[in-house]
Design a protein around this motif. Structure first.
Motif, mmCIF file in Angstrom:
data_model
loop_
_atom_site.group_PDB
_atom_site.id
_atom_site.type_symbol
_atom_site.label_atom_id
_atom_site.label_comp_id
_atom_site.label_asym_id
_atom_site.label_seq_id
_atom_site.Cartn_x
_atom_site.Cartn_y
_atom_site.Cartn_z
ATOM 1 N N VAL A 178 0.709 -1.155 0.012
ATOM 2 C CA VAL A 178 -0.090 -0.041 0.195
ATOM 3 C C VAL A 178 0.853 1.130 -0.019
ATOM 4 C CG1 VAL A 178 -1.629 1.335 1.279
ATOM 5 C CG2 VAL A 178 -1.862 -0.965 1.105
ATOM 6 N N VAL A 179 0.562 2.108 -0.902
ATOM 7 C CA VAL A 179 1.252 3.429 -0.839
ATOM 8 C C VAL A 179 0.431 4.367 -0.087
ATOM 9 C CG1 VAL A 179 1.961 5.512 -2.091
ATOM 10 C CG2 VAL A 179 2.118 3.096 -3.163
ATOM 11 N N GLU A 180 1.045 4.663 1.072
ATOM 12 C CA GLU A 180 0.611 5.681 2.133
ATOM 13 C C GLU A 180 0.730 7.154 1.648
ATOM 14 O OE1 GLU A 180 1.332 4.985 6.229
ATOM 15 O OE2 GLU A 180 -0.290 3.313 6.230
ATOM 16 N N ILE A 181 -0.323 8.015 1.531
ATOM 17 C CA ILE A 181 0.211 9.420 1.064
ATOM 18 C C ILE A 181 -0.202 10.446 1.895
ATOM 19 C CG2 ILE A 181 -0.428 11.195 -0.673
ATOM 20 C CD1 ILE A 181 -1.142 8.683 -2.883
ATOM 21 N N SER A 182 0.764 11.334 2.531
ATOM 22 C CA SER A 182 0.118 12.228 3.440
ATOM 23 C C SER A 182 0.242 13.593 2.647
ATOM 24 C CB SER A 182 1.451 12.337 4.410
ATOM 25 O OG SER A 182 2.684 12.583 4.234
ATOM 26 N N GLU A 183 -0.048 14.790 3.329
ATOM 27 C CA GLU A 183 -0.313 16.173 2.672
ATOM 28 C C GLU A 183 0.321 17.008 3.716
ATOM 29 O OE1 GLU A 183 -3.658 18.978 0.875
ATOM 30 O OE2 GLU A 183 -3.797 16.794 0.541
ATOM 31 N N LEU A 184 1.131 17.840 2.664
ATOM 32 C CA LEU A 184 1.882 18.890 3.446
ATOM 33 C C LEU A 184 1.593 20.363 2.708
ATOM 34 C CD1 LEU A 184 3.798 19.895 5.682
ATOM 35 C CD2 LEU A 184 5.832 19.489 4.125
ATOM 36 N N ALA A 185 1.002 21.452 3.478
ATOM 37 C CA ALA A 185 0.577 22.681 2.814
ATOM 38 C C ALA A 185 1.728 23.647 3.318
ATOM 39 C CB ALA A 185 -0.715 23.021 3.212
ATOM 40 N N ILE A 186 2.297 24.585 2.506
ATOM 41 C CA ILE A 186 3.342 25.306 3.117
ATOM 42 C C ILE A 186 3.041 26.819 2.534
ATOM 43 C CG2 ILE A 186 5.895 25.843 2.812
ATOM 44 C CD1 ILE A 186 6.316 23.111 2.036
ATOM 45 N N PHE A 187 3.145 27.713 3.604
ATOM 46 C CA PHE A 187 2.751 29.074 3.249
ATOM 47 C C PHE A 187 4.063 29.719 3.611
ATOM 48 C CE2 PHE A 187 -1.369 27.498 4.911
ATOM 49 C CZ PHE A 187 -2.267 28.310 4.169
#
Length: 330
Positions: free
Chosen positions: A94-103
């Motif tokens: 399984v490919v676990e995908i996270s998310e990172l938002a950068i200001f």
């Protein structure tokens, strides 16, 4: 909500800053920047911070809701970027995908993390030990975050390649069992992986081309290296997708051939059963006729009637057996 807050001034970092407003004021007065890290904040939790740093509402909504495509957007003096770090759980495939938002602003960096990812922590540690990164300011944070995320892409590409090689060997090596479910599951993970990687090529192209004002020529070469790695990962994913499609088609073709073979064998078995049933029907029918209790039946009083009937039964059975063998029914 805020998992970390650090102030970077004059080539050094200071962790554990308690007052965000004070840290921002010091960063503005000294030419440094403050880095605030958040983990899955709610709208209410993010409201005060968004107001203090004058963050664009649309970007704030994207950062809170997550499930965004990788992108790079400009809102006046604020740059908003989304990147999706990944990791591969090998035992589950399984490919676990996270998310990172950068200001990014002139004197601040705000990162909003969704899911499991060590990218912010690793980059923060690098900023504490590598003073050269501080020379690039907030742009350096974006570069290192993108670089680590893309490195994770290459690691996952390599891990998926090992599993695909294993599946190919099973399918084309004649190993028994049905592999279509595993192939389809891995193909689905590759497609999800591609959604995290492919959209990132355009934002990196903009950074390399100098379309973003705060990225100077000295930083463009770093983003160019990241861009090359993204293209490499994207090409590999595209190749894996096509390869899995071909392997799945080959597996389904083998299943179809095997089902055809089983159908042929069943037909052959049915022909044999029908042939033997026809042969067995002859003595059954004759014995049934002569088993009826009537007084006036031909050959009942004939001396050789019994032997004649047995001979007739044997002749008919042998003839039917020869006929069925001739037509490949037996």
């Amino acid at each position: 909500m805020i998992v970390d807050c650090a102030l970077y001034i004059e080539g050094r970092g200071r962790l554990g800053v308690t007052s965000v407003a004070q840290a921002l004021a010091e960063a503005q007065s000294s030419g440094g920047f403050v880095w605030i890290g958040l983990f899955e904040p709610s709208a209410a939790e993010f409201a005060d911070l968004a107001q203090s740093f004058a963050l664009p509402p649309l970007a704030v909504d994207d950062a809170i809701q997550a499930h965004q495509r990788p992108k790079l957007e400009r809102y006046g003096d604020v740059t908003f970027a989304v990147v999706k770090p990944v990791r591969y759980v090998d035992h589950e495939e399984v490919v676990e995908i996270s998310e990172l938002a950068i200001f990014l602003g002139e004197h601040f960096v705000i990162t909003v993390r969704h899911g499991v990812s060590d990218v912010p922590a690793v980059v923060r540690k690098e900023y504490l030990t590598n003073s050269k990164l501080l020379a690039h300011g907030p742009a350096g944070v974006l570069y290192r975050a993108l670089d680590h995320a893309v490195d994770s892409y290459l690691e996952v590409v390599e891990a998926i390649g090992v599993d695909i090689d294993e599946i190919e060997e099973q399918v084309f090596g004649g190993e028994s069992g049905e592999h279509a479910e595993r192939i389809y599951k891995l193909k689905r993970e590759v497609l999800e992986f591609r959604r995290a990687v492919a959209p990132l090529t355009m934002p990196l192209q903009r950074l390399v081309a100098g379309e973003v004002e705060w990225v100077g020529a000295s930083a463009q070469q770093y983003f160019r290296d990241v861009h090359d790695h993204v293209l490499k990962a994207s090409d590999a994913i595209e190749g894996y997708d096509n390869l899995l499609t071909n392997v799945l088609q080959a597996e389904l073709a083998q299943i179809t051939v095997e089902q055809s073979r089983q159908s042929v064998r069943q037909n052959e078995d049915m022909r044999k059963i029908s042939a033997w049933a026809a042969i067995a029907l002859v003595p059954t029918a004759i014995a049934g006729i002569y088993g009826m209790n009537f007084d006036n039946m031909p050959e009942l009083q004939w001396r050789y009637g019994y032997f004649a009937v047995l001979g007739l039964i044997a002749s008919i059975c042998v003839g039917l057996h020869w006929l069925f063998r001739r037509n490949d029914w037996l």
